[in-house]
Write a protein that holds these residues in place. Structure first.
Motif, mmCIF file in Angstrom:
data_model
loop_
_atom_site.group_PDB
_atom_site.id
_atom_site.type_symbol
_atom_site.label_atom_id
_atom_site.label_comp_id
_atom_site.label_asym_id
_atom_site.label_seq_id
_atom_site.Cartn_x
_atom_site.Cartn_y
_atom_site.Cartn_z
ATOM 1 N N SER A 218 75.604 -13.708 40.958
ATOM 2 C CA SER A 218 74.745 -14.844 40.678
ATOM 3 C C SER A 218 74.979 -15.249 39.228
ATOM 4 O O SER A 218 75.402 -14.441 38.417
ATOM 5 N N ILE A 219 74.731 -16.528 38.935
ATOM 6 C CA ILE A 219 74.987 -17.017 37.587
ATOM 7 C C ILE A 219 73.680 -17.292 36.882
ATOM 8 O O ILE A 219 72.754 -17.880 37.439
ATOM 9 N N HIS A 220 73.610 -16.793 35.653
ATOM 10 C CA HIS A 220 72.427 -17.027 34.850
ATOM 11 C C HIS A 220 72.872 -17.758 33.595
ATOM 12 O O HIS A 220 73.733 -17.280 32.867
ATOM 13 N N ARG A 221 72.316 -18.956 33.373
ATOM 14 C CA ARG A 221 72.725 -19.724 32.194
ATOM 15 C C ARG A 221 71.791 -19.406 31.037
ATOM 16 O O ARG A 221 70.678 -19.874 30.969
ATOM 17 N N ALA B 78 72.528 -18.646 43.060
ATOM 18 C CA ALA B 78 73.348 -17.668 43.767
ATOM 19 C C ALA B 78 74.682 -18.293 44.152
ATOM 20 O O ALA B 78 74.744 -19.403 44.647
ATOM 21 N N VAL B 79 75.740 -17.575 43.873
ATOM 22 C CA VAL B 79 77.076 -18.064 44.207
ATOM 23 C C VAL B 79 77.795 -16.986 45.010
ATOM 24 O O VAL B 79 77.757 -15.824 44.667
ATOM 25 N N THR B 80 78.393 -17.378 46.099
ATOM 26 C CA THR B 80 79.151 -16.416 46.876
ATOM 27 C C THR B 80 80.513 -17.019 47.187
ATOM 28 O O THR B 80 80.602 -18.199 47.523
ATOM 29 N N PHE C 282 75.977 -15.846 32.312
ATOM 30 C CA PHE C 282 76.154 -14.442 32.692
ATOM 31 C C PHE C 282 76.382 -14.387 34.184
ATOM 32 O O PHE C 282 75.643 -14.972 34.966
ATOM 33 N N ARG C 283 77.409 -13.634 34.539
ATOM 34 C CA ARG C 283 77.587 -13.368 35.965
ATOM 35 C C ARG C 283 76.935 -12.039 36.239
ATOM 36 O O ARG C 283 77.198 -11.062 35.563
ATOM 37 N N ARG C 284 76.102 -12.027 37.203
ATOM 38 C CA ARG C 284 75.523 -10.737 37.569
ATOM 39 C C ARG C 284 76.083 -10.355 38.928
ATOM 40 O O ARG C 284 75.812 -11.008 39.928
ATOM 41 N N ASN C 285 76.887 -9.313 38.929
ATOM 42 C CA ASN C 285 77.443 -8.847 40.194
ATOM 43 C C ASN C 285 76.333 -8.353 41.098
ATOM 44 O O ASN C 285 75.421 -7.675 40.643
ATOM 45 N N ARG C 286 76.454 -8.694 42.325
ATOM 46 C CA ARG C 286 75.470 -8.189 43.264
ATOM 47 C C ARG C 286 75.797 -6.731 43.545
ATOM 48 O O ARG C 286 76.936 -6.399 43.849
#
Lengths: 262, 346, 264
Positions: free
Chosen positions: B35-38, B343-345, B13-17
């Protein structure tokens, strides 16, 4: 008193939390003002009807757009929501008088509307379309008084709708019906001075004119002397009557709530 | 051929900040920060037609995400799913006809209308022929004993009755696979028994494949011979319930209330874990009817007032499995809340 | 999904409302009063001023009732599902919609059909009929077909706007502001749009083509001037709504797929 002040501040902050909403609401209101200005330009043109010119109608339109923010009628939504969720039982148990708590919250919302909507709308509209100051000092003072009446009457009406939902379990019907009456008799679109008879006489007897027409007409100096005194007397009478009704219904509603066990 | 075939399934899941402040929503819309949630990681299993499988794990383990991908509600990030030979999310509408779903918490019945109205609508939605409809409904009415409330508005039903109605509706179009998400949650013991009995019946007599998520191990024991256990997005056990018991050791705790304090007593097959005088808690492996033997033996010597058997919770079993497999067992509190964030940016 | 299934859903919704018959009928009256008031304001205005931009009361009545009627027809199917979509997704009630044997959009709109718009339809239908009779239009078969198609097209247009905003709410939160914004835009077409500036007239025919809901078809039937907009463009009225509805449907599908990819 301090606790009511807290509710006022909380309500103000809660409303200010969604700033995107604010921007779009300002744009929405400006669109409405623009539409009505265009309509009155089409209706009156460069001349005058019954001594009212286009410029005066523009001031009337802007004042009514601003007045909209001071209508507290919408408070029934809050009460309705709390009645449905059962939170109302907690509210009643608090060491504050619930009707005043609702008033404090509504005033908080009105204050927020004033700062974030009325001020920008009036400034922008005035810059684009033009806007007249109060006709005289007494008209200005009269307007402040009329505004007070508008807030109290709209509070009482909104609160009555909310209270009726204690019995009918929904505010749907009353809100639609009262909404319709307000649209028609507040004069928010068509000023009462343009109403044909017998509609004008009916409108002048009802409380809805105080939510739009009376404050605007007072500001513009269209309502003066004996007329103004009589109108204000009618307003005060309505105010007292409606507030007494809310008190009566509130007492009944709370006993009802106790019987149902909240 | 397997009716459900899952290979190397992943779901991120990508969770948009979210952005605060003016035009926050607009900025969020165009933002590339997330951020990515597996939720599901490299899950593989296959289920044969007519199997009944329990899919268990603690909250947030990836159970419902998997179920949502199997039903085609969610699209996998990577990996393959075949349900009855089709990719679920690409053939959602065709798949809908061969699968039934019951969501314990969310009713699919019309709240203010008689149960039968929802059934009739279902017949038209799925285009079920009159004869088939009457036959299946007749079966459900009999096995689930629906007749007493078929004409009553759903709002008047008890939770147990409502769940029976939900089950019947999910079966009306005679699905090959039935997905059940917590079907017994909140029900009393009697109602649970009835639901379990029904599921056993349709599984054995009608060969309906059942995939069931639950928190209640008893559901699994009574309905599903096979168990897939998932935790933190990965499969940690996939075998029979009997095998699980032999792996983790079928230890149970029994609390015995004696009429009077028997003092120090000898317990042949177990160990005393708590001793509060007249009330003692004993733990032992329950594999050969030793409970009854112990109780009858004890009862001869010391009068027993009450006995209670502590249910083994899924969290307990998972912790034991962790210990067995040599990993560090998470705290039970962690099991519920633990999730991986990175967290991915860009 | 066939028309009989749609009607089956509608019949169930009506039956459901009839469980609370008194509340429903009172609701219809309350809404008639609510919308009746807006008609009365227009009527009172035209008692005093005779016309708005060259449109007299029966003409304005036609214009306004065409707007409310088409809105009611479109909104009966789209208002409740689209304004509730955010909530449905949060509560997980949207998921079962995705595993029905029909497209999510059709399932959702059929299932959440709102009988409550009966009030709008009764009132506006009556006023539309009255104004058409008052205006003594020379009816030809072509005009009848055109008006009928315009009503359907207008309903599609209203539904398309609500659906577009609903799709957006699958992706961003707090889309409710957009719904409110949509309603304030609709205020433009309460009046003949020829009273507004040229820029607004063009805006309402192109980017936000609200003029096709009532102004352009009414102007064509009544033979009225259409400001800076060439009147002949009104001939495409019957296709504008369906095209937009198709676009909205596609955007709903797109956003549904995105939701499926991203997860709730």
């Amino acid at each position: 008193m301090t606790s009511y002040h807290t509710y006022f501040r909380k309500s103000f902050k809660k409303n200010a939390a969604y700033r995107t909403t604010v921007w779009l609401q300002i744009v929405s209101s400006l669109i409405q003002v623009g539409i009505q200005v265009a309509v009155w330009t089409a209706l009156i043109g460069n001349g005058a009807v019954d001594g009212i010119g286009r410029d005066q109608m523009i001031t009337y339109v802007i004042l009514n757009a601003a007045m909209y923010a001071f209508r507290l009628t919408g408070l029934y939504n809050d009460v309705d929501a709390r009645l449905r969720s059962g939170d109302i039982a907690i509210d009643i148990l608090r060491p504050v008088h619930y009707p005043l708590l609702v008033l404090a919250e509504s005033l908080g919302r009105a204050a927020y509307h004033f700062v974030f909507m009325v001020v920008p709308i009036v400034i922008v509209s005035a810059a684009v379309f033009g806007f007249s100051a109060p006709a005289s000092v007494s008209a200005g003072i009269g307007f402040v008084f009329a505004l007070l009446l508008a807030m109290l009457i709209s509070y009482a009406i909104g609160y009555l709708i909310a209270l009726l939902s204690f019995w009918f379990l929904t505010t749907f019907h009353f809100s639609w019906a009262i909404g319709g009456l307000t649209t028609l008799f507040s004069g928010a679109f068509l000023p009462l001075w343009f109403f044909p008879e017998p509609w004008a006489s009916i409108a002048r007897m009802l409380p809805f004119q105080f939510l739009g027409f009376v404050p605007a007409a007072t500001w513009m100096g269209q309502l003066t002397g004996t007329d103004l005194v009589v109108t204000f007397a009618v307003g005060i009478l309505w105010c007292v009557t409606l507030l007494m009704c809310t008190r009566l219904l509130w007492n009944r509603a709370t006993s009802q709530l106790v019987v149902q066990g909240g | 051929m397997a009716i459900v075939e899952v290979t190397g399934l992943n779901k991120e899941f990508r969770r948009n900040r979210r952005h605060q402040g003016a035009f926050g929503a607009v900025r969020t819309l165009f933002s590339r920060e997330y951020s990515i949630h597996r939720a599901v990681q490299d899950v593989s299993f296959s289920i044969e037609e007519g199997e009944a499988v329990g899919y268990v794990g603690p909250n947030g383990a990836g159970k419902s995400t998997t179920i949502k991908m199997l039903t085609g509600i969610l699209v996998p990030t990577s990996g393959d799913i075949l349900v009855d030979g089709r990719v679920p999310h690409e053939h959602r509408q065709e798949n809908a006809r061969i699968l039934g779903a019951v969501f314990g918490q969310r009713s699919q019945l019309w709240w203010d209308l008689p149960v039968i109205d929802s059934f009739e609508l279902h017949q038209h939605v799925y285009g079920i022929a009159d004869g088939d409809y009457r036959r299946t409904l007749g079966f459900c009415r009999e096995v689930l004993q629906l007749d007493s409330f078929l004409q009553a508005p759903v709002r008047q039903l008890s939770l147990g009755q409502r769940m029976r109605a939900e089950m019947a509706m999910a079966l009306l179009h005679e699905p090959k696979i039935l997905f059940l998400d917590e079907p017994t949650i909140g029900l009393d013991v009697l109602a649970k028994d009835r639901i379990r009995e029904f599921l056993r019946t349709i599984n054995r007599e009608r060969n309906v494949t059942i995939i069931l998520t639950t928190h209640d191990l008893k559901d699994i024991e009574e309905i599903c011979p096979r168990l897939i256990m998932i935790n933190q997005g990965t499969v940690m056990f996939d075998n029979t319930v009997a095998h699980l018991k032999s792996t983790v050791g079928d230890e149970r705790e029994i609390k015995i209330e004696f009429a009077t304090d028997p003092g120090a007593i000898e317990i042949p097959a177990g160990t005393l874990v708590r001793d509060a005088g007249a009330s003692k808690t004993i733990r032992f492996a329950q594999d050969n009817g030793s409970v009854m033997a112990l109780l009858s033996e004890l009862d001869g010597r010391y009068p027993i007032r009450d006995v209670s058997i502590e249910e083994v919770s899924i969290e307990d079993v998972i912790r034991k499995l962790y210990i067995q497999t040599g990993q560090n067992a998470p705290d039970s509190s962690e099991i519920d809340t633990w999730s991986r964030h990175r967290a991915v940016t860009r | 999904m066939g028309i009989t299934l749609f009607l089956h859903y509608a019949r169930l919704r009506l039956k459901e409302r009839m469980e609370y018959r008194a509340a429903f009928i009172l609701g219809v009256f309350a809404q008639i009063l609510g919308y009746g008031a807006t008609y009365l304001v227009l009527w009172l205005t035209l008692q005093k001023f005779d016309n708005i931009g060259g449109w007299n009361w029966p003409e304005i009545a036609l214009l306004y009732s065409l707007n409310v009627l088409t809105y009611a027809l479109g909104a009966a199917y789209t208002y409740t599902p689209m304004t509730d979509l955010e909530k449905l997704v949060q509560q997980g009630t949207f998921d079962p919609i995705l595993i029905r044997p029909h497209s999510p959009f059709l399932t959702l709109t059929a299932q959440m059909f709102n009988v409550g718009y009966l009030a709008h339809i009764l009132l506006s239908g009556a006023i539309l009929a009255w104004s058409v009779l008052q205006l003594q239009i020379e009816w030809t078969l072509l005009k009848v077909i055109f008006l009928t198609l315009s009503v359907i097209g207008g309903a599609c247009l209203h539904a398309a706007l609500l659906t577009l905003i609903g799709s957006i709410s699958l992706i961003i939160v707090r889309a409710d502001v957009l719904f409110r914004f949509n309603y304030s835009m609709q205020d433009f077409i309460s009046y003949p749009i020829s009273i507004f500036g040229p820029a607004i007239q063009i805006l309402l025919t192109t980017i936000v083509p609200l003029a096709f809901i009532n102004f352009l078809p009414a102007a064509l039937i009544l033979g009225k001037g259409t400001g800076v907009i060439p009147r002949d463009i009104a001939f495409i009225t019957p296709v504008v709504g369906p095209i937009l509805m198709w676009l909205a449907y596609r955007s709903f599908q797109f956003c549904t797929n995105r939701y499926q990819g991203a997860g709730g």
